[in-house]
Enzyme design. Structure first.
Site, short mmCIF file in Angstrom:
data_model
loop_
_atom_site.label_atom_id
_atom_site.label_comp_id
_atom_site.label_asym_id
_atom_site.label_seq_id
_atom_site.Cartn_x
_atom_site.Cartn_y
_atom_site.Cartn_z
CD GLU B 30 -5.20 -4.25 -1.92
OE1 GLU B 30 -4.91 -3.13 -1.56
OE2 GLU B 30 -4.25 -5.22 -1.72
CG ASP B 41 -1.56 4.34 2.12
OD1 ASP B 41 -1.06 3.39 1.42
OD2 ASP B 41 -2.75 4.62 2.59
#
Lengths: 376, 237
Positions: B30, B41
């Site tokens: 990724e 995040d």
């Protein structure tokens, strides 16, 4: 492209984790709207606790030759319009069974309103606030502490409202089962923009009636400061169907999400945002912590595009002068946020004007006096 | 074989790091395209994004890194992971087209739930909070595999594997037919092994970024330790 109540603006651009909570909130909100007991409980709180209705004050000396009416949200309990929304959402949170409340705050007014309602209802309260805002809005940080809230400093990025909002959303993602996110403006994923606008629309409903009673007609223009845009959307909602009444939003010149922004996605909604050509969110700059935000509620972007409302800017200096002049001519110390609206109102090509005086200026004294010294 | 997905932030060093990860046994890489306000995040990836942005990593630069990485590890699927704001600015279709041209296999958009812009082909995410209906919808719309977010929370290493995972895997198995890769909070070989007992693959992000700071050799070694842990499971299963 999916559409919402605000054309292509709005929506739910959030991690999947939050979607069920937003669905739950939306269902709870629809149920509450259809439930007389919700309206009765909120009305009782607004009148016996918050101090509604707030008065409408005619100011004659601030702008000679004009009749400027001030909708006095500065006289609401806690000193700003933010309490209208906090009270409504806390009643809703109770209905949803949430015992933990998180919020973001910029100027601290929403943090204080949230800490206040959490104290009243005995709920845990965590407020995220950027370190830069903690510095320039110290009285409000102290008030939140006294009210029993935990203020969590956010020490990265711009250290202002943008990062505080991101951290509040991250907290919500992490504690979503137990927590209600009490967002402070008409921003964020659906249904928040619509929900906050409805809770703030009490400002516009009252102001319209009061203005009609005082003048026998509607104002030529309604003008309000726009950061996230909740006081403006609240007062605008009273006049949306009055096509002859101009609606004017005033942004900080250095944080003009509507004036100089572009379509983008921030904090869960598509709206007009300050961003570079790659979609990276830009820093906003304003002396007013409450306007120092690179995004704006999606309904404002919709009203701008449809032409129903127009949006202009005011600089830090113009706001500071209006702040000083209202104090000296009317004996009212406004917050720096509505000082932006006052600055544009006094030179607007209209005589009969309604201004949303969204909050009082005690919290701003240190920053404003410093700014005025530099002007002199 | 259980699949191992490693997340790296797009920076000039990333092609070399991706090769090290593949050498260590990563099946998929990724590639984070940094965003200034990454809601999904935790601190490690947020800080990595801030640094990448300060080094000028905008969408075009990220696509270049994707292209260079594809040239170094042509057999490994590469999946950009980013946020809606980048696609909104670049153009949704143009972004998807240019990712494909640069060698990307699919993409992940962290703040784009399955019912928003379903026409944008991507790997869908589901979380412990997702309803059965949404898991089924995500499974039907996903591109290749389904990303199980193991925790209600943001990305970042955690002490223990999420207790929410078993029931999420059980529901997903019943509702969808694609492979299930689990991520968020996985950092050690022990985590990797216990998650892989349930899921078809694992995604490791924050810890991989921290190790990548020490260079390609350290990353290769770390990824190899995860690979060995997964291979134990494959043998047992």
């Amino acid at each position: 492209m999916s559409t919402s109540a605000f054309g292509t603006y709005g929506g739910r651009y959030v991690p999947e984790t939050l979607i069920p909570a937003l669905d739950e909130l939306e269902r709870g909100w629809r149920d509450a709207l259809a439930d007389d007991t919700f309206h009765a409980e909120l009305h009782a709180l607004l009148t016996t606790y918050a101090g509604r209705p707030t008065p409408l004050t005619l100011s004659e000396r601030f702008a000679p030759g004009k009749r400027i009416y001030l909708k006095r949200e500065d006289l609401l309990h806690t000193g700003a319009h933010k309490l209208n929304n906090a009270l409504g959402q806390i009643v809703l949170a109770q209905r949803l069974g949430k015992r933990r409340i998180v919020a973001e705050t910029g100027a601290g007014q929403h943090g204080v309103a949230t800490a206040t309602v959490c104290a009243k209802f005995g709920l845990e309260c965590i407020v995220y606030m950027g370190e830069e805002d903690i510095r320039r809005q110290k009285p409000n940080v102290e008030r939140m502490g006294l009210l029993g809230a935990e203020v969590r400093p956010v020490d990265f990025g711009t250290k202002t409202l943008k990062e505080a909002t991101s951290e509040a959303i991250r907290d919500w993602i992490t504690n979503v089962e137990t927590t209600h996110y009490l967002i402070g403006s008409c921003v964020g994923p659906a249904p928040y923009p619509e929900l906050v606008a409805e809770l703030q629309s009490v400002i516009g409903r009252e102001a319209r009636e009061q203005h009609l009673a005082a003048e026998g007609r509607l104002p030529e223009a309604v003008i309000a400061a726009v950061g996230g845009g909740s006081n403006a959307i609240g007062i605008f909602h009273g006049f949306l169907d009055d096509a002859d009444v101009r609606l004017v939003g005033v942004e900080a010149a250095g944080a003009a999400s509507l004036g100089t922004g572009r379509a983008g996605v921030l904090h869960g909604a598509r709206s007009s945002v300050l961003a570079d050509e790659d979609g990276q969110i830009a820093d906003a700059h304003s002396i007013s912590a409450g306007l120092d935000y690179p995004g704006v509620g999606p309904e404002h972007a919709f009203l701008r595009d449809s032409g129903r409302a127009s949006y202009v800017g005011a600089t830090d200096e113009e706001a500071l002068r209006a702040f000083r002049d209202l104090a000296r001519t009317e004996g009212i110390i406004p917050a720096l946020e509505p000082s932006h609206a006052l600055a544009r109102a006094r030179e607007l090509d209209a005589e009969l004007i309604l201004v949303c005086l969204s909050g009082r200026g005690d919290k701003d004294l240190a920053e404003a006096l410093l700014g005025l010294e530099k002007l002199a | 074989m259980k699949k191992l997905v490693i997340y790296l932030m797009a920076e000039p060093e990333t092609p070399e790091l991706a090769r090290a990860a593949v050498d260590g046994g990563a099946d998929i890489v990724e590639l984070g395209f940094p965003f200034s306000d990454p809601l999904a995040d935790g601190p490690v990836i947020r800080r990595a994004a801030e640094r990448a942005l300060s080094r000028g990593m905008r969408t075009r630069e990220c696509l270049d890194v994707l292209r260079q990485t594809h040239e170094l590890v042509p057999g490994t699927p590469l999946i950009p992971m980013t946020y809606s704001s980048l696609l909104e600015a670049y153009g949704w279709e143009r972004f998807a087209d240019d990712v494909q041209t640069a060698g990307g296999s699919s993409m992940i958009v962290a703040d784009l739930p399955v019912d928003v812009r379903p026409e944008t082909r991507r790997v869908q995410l589901v979380a412990p909070t997702s309803t059965d209906e949404r898991i089924a919808l995500a499974g039907a719309n996903t591109d290749g595999w389904l990303y199980l977010v193991t925790v209600t929370g943001t990305t970042g290493a955690r002490g223990e594997v999420s207790s929410a995972l078993p029931s999420l895997v059980e529901r997903a198995r019943r509702l969808v037919s694609v492979p299930l890769y689990a991520g968020f909070g996985i950092s050690t070989p022990e985590h990797a092994r216990s998650v892989a007992e349930l899921a078809d693959g694992i995604v490791v992000g924050s810890r991989a970024l921290q190790v990548a700071e020490e260079g390609p050799d350290a990353l290769r070694e770390y990824v190899a330790s995860l690979r060995s842990a997964l291979d134990t499971v494959a043998v047992v299963a």
